[in-house]
Design a protein around this motif. Structure first.
Motif, mmCIF file in Angstrom:
data_model
loop_
_atom_site.group_PDB
_atom_site.id
_atom_site.type_symbol
_atom_site.label_atom_id
_atom_site.label_comp_id
_atom_site.label_asym_id
_atom_site.label_seq_id
_atom_site.Cartn_x
_atom_site.Cartn_y
_atom_site.Cartn_z
ATOM 1 N N ILE A 63 -33.457 26.294 -25.147
ATOM 2 C CA ILE A 63 -33.530 25.201 -26.122
ATOM 3 C C ILE A 63 -34.687 25.367 -27.087
ATOM 4 C CG2 ILE A 63 -32.304 23.342 -24.921
ATOM 5 C CD1 ILE A 63 -34.943 22.419 -23.775
ATOM 6 N N GLY A 64 -35.562 26.276 -26.793
ATOM 7 C CA GLY A 64 -36.683 26.467 -27.713
ATOM 8 C C GLY A 64 -37.544 27.627 -27.284
ATOM 9 N N GLU A 65 -38.327 28.071 -28.223
ATOM 10 C CA GLU A 65 -39.154 29.233 -27.951
ATOM 11 C C GLU A 65 -40.488 29.046 -28.659
ATOM 12 O OE1 GLU A 65 -38.271 33.984 -27.760
ATOM 13 O OE2 GLU A 65 -36.806 32.633 -28.627
ATOM 14 N N ARG A 70 -40.474 30.577 -23.235
ATOM 15 C CA ARG A 70 -39.133 30.152 -23.636
ATOM 16 C C ARG A 70 -38.811 28.909 -22.818
ATOM 17 N NH1 ARG A 70 -37.513 35.953 -23.243
ATOM 18 N NH2 ARG A 70 -38.051 36.723 -25.305
ATOM 19 N N VAL A 71 -38.154 27.979 -23.467
ATOM 20 C CA VAL A 71 -37.862 26.720 -22.791
ATOM 21 C C VAL A 71 -36.352 26.593 -22.592
ATOM 22 C CG1 VAL A 71 -38.162 24.216 -22.872
ATOM 23 C CG2 VAL A 71 -39.905 25.692 -23.869
ATOM 24 N N TYR A 72 -35.953 26.293 -21.343
ATOM 25 C CA TYR A 72 -34.535 26.215 -20.977
ATOM 26 C C TYR A 72 -34.212 24.822 -20.475
ATOM 27 C CZ TYR A 72 -34.968 31.311 -20.953
ATOM 28 O OH TYR A 72 -35.219 32.610 -21.302
ATOM 29 N N GLU A 116 -40.365 16.956 -17.627
ATOM 30 C CA GLU A 116 -39.369 15.931 -17.888
ATOM 31 C C GLU A 116 -38.667 16.331 -19.198
ATOM 32 O OE1 GLU A 116 -41.609 12.382 -18.253
ATOM 33 O OE2 GLU A 116 -39.885 11.153 -18.747
ATOM 34 N N PHE A 117 -37.364 16.164 -19.247
ATOM 35 C CA PHE A 117 -36.623 16.600 -20.429
ATOM 36 C C PHE A 117 -36.771 15.576 -21.555
ATOM 37 C CE2 PHE A 117 -32.943 17.327 -23.119
ATOM 38 C CZ PHE A 117 -33.050 18.697 -23.305
ATOM 39 N N ALA A 118 -37.189 16.057 -22.694
ATOM 40 C CA ALA A 118 -37.350 15.156 -23.850
ATOM 41 C C ALA A 118 -36.022 15.111 -24.604
ATOM 42 C CB ALA A 118 -38.467 15.650 -24.753
ATOM 43 N N ASP A 119 -35.264 14.065 -24.360
ATOM 44 C CA ASP A 119 -33.910 13.964 -24.921
ATOM 45 C C ASP A 119 -33.893 14.060 -26.439
ATOM 46 O OD1 ASP A 119 -32.432 12.421 -22.380
ATOM 47 O OD2 ASP A 119 -34.551 11.950 -22.678
ATOM 48 N N GLY A 121 -36.134 15.630 -28.429
ATOM 49 C CA GLY A 121 -36.840 16.775 -29.012
ATOM 50 C C GLY A 121 -38.293 16.484 -29.352
ATOM 51 N N THR A 122 -38.782 17.221 -30.320
ATOM 52 C CA THR A 122 -40.199 17.076 -30.669
ATOM 53 C C THR A 122 -40.370 16.283 -31.963
ATOM 54 O OG1 THR A 122 -40.298 19.039 -32.075
ATOM 55 C CG2 THR A 122 -40.622 19.399 -29.720
ATOM 56 N N LEU A 123 -41.576 15.764 -32.133
ATOM 57 C CA LEU A 123 -41.873 15.053 -33.375
ATOM 58 C C LEU A 123 -41.757 16.005 -34.566
ATOM 59 C CD1 LEU A 123 -42.904 12.608 -34.980
ATOM 60 C CD2 LEU A 123 -45.231 13.352 -34.441
ATOM 61 N N SER A 171 -47.635 18.347 -33.898
ATOM 62 C CA SER A 171 -46.395 17.571 -33.788
ATOM 63 C C SER A 171 -45.370 18.228 -32.871
ATOM 64 C CB SER A 171 -45.796 17.295 -35.168
ATOM 65 O OG SER A 171 -45.555 18.505 -35.853
ATOM 66 N N SER A 172 -45.447 19.551 -32.684
ATOM 67 C CA SER A 172 -44.476 20.185 -31.789
ATOM 68 C C SER A 172 -44.822 19.941 -30.318
ATOM 69 C CB SER A 172 -44.365 21.691 -32.054
ATOM 70 O OG SER A 172 -45.591 22.314 -31.788
ATOM 71 N N LYS A 173 -46.007 19.363 -30.061
ATOM 72 C CA LYS A 173 -46.392 19.028 -28.684
ATOM 73 C C LYS A 173 -46.168 17.547 -28.394
ATOM 74 C CE LYS A 173 -47.842 23.205 -27.814
ATOM 75 N NZ LYS A 173 -46.936 24.091 -27.084
HETATM 76 N N1 LIG Z 1 -39.997 18.859 -22.199
HETATM 77 C C1 LIG Z 1 -39.184 19.319 -23.150
HETATM 78 N N2 LIG Z 1 -37.987 18.751 -23.340
HETATM 79 C C2 LIG Z 1 -37.145 19.197 -24.307
HETATM 80 N N3 LIG Z 1 -37.424 20.223 -25.149
HETATM 81 C C3 LIG Z 1 -38.604 20.835 -24.999
HETATM 82 C C4 LIG Z 1 -39.548 20.434 -24.007
HETATM 83 N N4 LIG Z 1 -40.635 21.222 -24.099
HETATM 84 C C5 LIG Z 1 -40.390 22.074 -25.113
HETATM 85 N N5 LIG Z 1 -39.167 21.866 -25.664
HETATM 86 C C6 LIG Z 1 -38.539 22.601 -26.781
HETATM 87 O O1 LIG Z 1 -38.944 23.960 -26.706
HETATM 88 C C7 LIG Z 1 -39.606 24.348 -27.910
HETATM 89 C C8 LIG Z 1 -40.702 25.336 -27.591
HETATM 90 O O2 LIG Z 1 -41.702 24.673 -26.839
HETATM 91 P P1 LIG Z 1 -43.168 25.263 -26.729
HETATM 92 O O3 LIG Z 1 -44.043 24.192 -26.200
HETATM 93 O O4 LIG Z 1 -43.128 26.547 -26.008
HETATM 94 O O5 LIG Z 1 -43.424 25.635 -28.193
HETATM 95 P P2 LIG Z 1 -44.331 25.418 -29.415
HETATM 96 O O6 LIG Z 1 -45.258 24.280 -29.334
HETATM 97 O O7 LIG Z 1 -43.375 25.437 -30.575
HETATM 98 O O8 LIG Z 1 -45.084 26.762 -29.376
HETATM 99 P P3 LIG Z 1 -46.462 27.342 -28.883
HETATM 100 O O9 LIG Z 1 -47.048 26.465 -27.845
HETATM 101 O O10 LIG Z 1 -46.131 28.672 -28.349
HETATM 102 O O11 LIG Z 1 -47.231 27.420 -30.125
HETATM 103 C C9 LIG Z 1 -40.095 23.037 -28.527
HETATM 104 O O12 LIG Z 1 -40.246 23.162 -29.913
HETATM 105 C C10 LIG Z 1 -38.996 22.072 -28.133
HETATM 106 O O13 LIG Z 1 -37.918 22.177 -29.046
#
Ligand SMILES: Nc1ncnc2c1ncn2[C@@H]1O[C@H](COP(=O)(O)OP(=O)(O)OP(=O)(O)O)[C@@H](O)[C@H]1O
Length: 329
Positions: A63-65, A70-72, A116-119, A121-123, A171-173
């Motif tokens: 679902i993301g990288e 890599r995030v699954y 926990e799965f973030a339904d 996504g990210t901000l 915002s991606s965190k």
């Molecule tokens: N708990 C979660 N639930 C749902 N999706 C998630 C979760 N954690 C991460 N993701 C998805 O996976 C993507 C990659 O997450 P990750 O934290 O590795 O990346 P990042 O912040 O983009 O990168 P990095 O930390 O390497 O700079 C996220 O952008 C998001 O889309």
């Protein structure tokens, strides 16, 4: 193989990893020393179960990288979804002292964090990936700002006991859950040790660098007030809908803070507000939020408010009301 670890009872605003398989993570026990944290056992999960839950980390579950992982999507036997973050090619750059250094000494092929799965996504995606999803409303932005501020304040609350600093606020965190509740995830620098150079070396891509405070650039050090600076940029992102660093037009790379500062200094918030909001926002509330962002973005860390103060400033009557004077949250 699975390590019996403990997890904090999640508090609104903070998302902590529940388990690492294959390496030992000491954040949980160290953070619990503050005595303000509730610690609970989490069910044991074996590598086999994680493999099963992620269809052996199949591409279809990706679902993301990020830079290090890599995030699954994982489907647990309980029927719940989880995000399985598999660390790849990750070199822990912690110094050889302090609790995280122990990670160095544990060799393992599979290093997985279960979240926990973030339904929703990210901000970052909610603000910047358009597709067919509607733009965030003003009320949703305020909700996210308050939750994230409270989450970081909670984390910083451990500063005297274990010295917690997130170190990667962006915002991606900030992960989004139903009702636009937000939790701040990750935080590679959970331990604040004032003399150590943390974080800066770990942040390599330009978009993440744009969140770093001036003192991180000059000293390489992370401190709670560095998180406050980064959070100021997240607030600006919420206000303007723009990225802290945008090199779409490479001729004219844009740093959000340099662009917005003159408008905000003169209280001209309507000239930099996210156009997707139209006129559906309260001018007074937006101005107040902008003022908090400006305080967070002070060059001198001692002039920035603490995260606790930021959370309290956001939770004020002006910000909590819409343009018609109705309570938002
Ligand atoms: N708990 C979660 N639930 C749902 N999706 C998630 C979760 N954690 C991460 N993701 C998805 O996976 C993507 C990659 O997450 P990750 O934290 O590795 O990346 P990042 O912040 O983009 O990168 P990095 O930390 O390497 O700079 C996220 O952008 C998001 O889309």
């Amino acid at each position: 193989m699975g390590w019996t670890t403990k997890a904090r009872v999640p508090m609104p605003g903070v998302l902590v990893q529940q388990r690492i398989l294959g390496c030992c993570w000491h954040a949980t026990s160290a953070l619990s020393r503050g005595g303000r944290m509730v610690v609970v056992d989490v069910p044991e999960l074996t590598v086999r179960e994680v493999n099963e839950a992620t269809a052996r980390f199949s591409g279809a579950r990706l679902i993301g990288e990020g830079e290090h992982a890599r995030v699954y999507r994982a489907s647990l036997r309980t029927g719940k979804a989880a995000a399985a973050k598999r660390l790849v090619g990750y070199h822990w750059s912690w110094p050889q002292r302090g609790p995280p250094a122990r990670v160095h000494r544990v060799a393992a092929d599979l290093r997985v964090l279960l979240y926990e799965f973030a339904d929703m996504g990210t901000l970052h995606d909610a603000l910047h990936l358009h597709g067919d999803r509607p733009a965030l409303s003003w009320a949703q932005r305020v909700r996210v700002a308050l939750d994230a501020a409270r989450g970081l304040a909670y984390l910083h609350g451990f500063a005297t006991a274990a010295g917690a600093v997130h170190g990667e606020v962006r915002s991606s965190k900030v992960l989004l859950f139903p009702g636009f509740r937000a939790k701040v995830a990750d935080g590679h620098n959970m331990f604040h040790q004032p003399d150590l150079e943390l974080g800066y070396a770990q942040v390599r891509h330009a978009s993440a660098m744009a969140y770093l405070s001036p003192e991180c650039f000059s000293t390489g050090r992370m401190m709670p007030k560095s998180d406050v600076f980064s959070f100021g940029l997240v607030l600006l992102e919420l206000l303007t809908g723009a990225k802290p660093f945008d090199d779409t037009d490479r001729e004219d790379c844009c740093y959000l803070w340099s662009w917005a500062a003159p408008f905000l200094a003169e209280g001209r918030v309507e000239e930099c507000i996210d156009p997707k909001l139209g006129d559906q926002y309260p001018r007074a509330g937006a101005l107040e939020l902008a003022t908090i962002a400006v305080q967070c973005l002070q060059k001198d860390p001692t002039s920035r408010p603490s995260m606790d103060t930021v959370a309290r400033l956001i939770n004020c009557d002006i910000i909590m009301r819409d343009q018609h004077g109705r309570r938002l949250l």
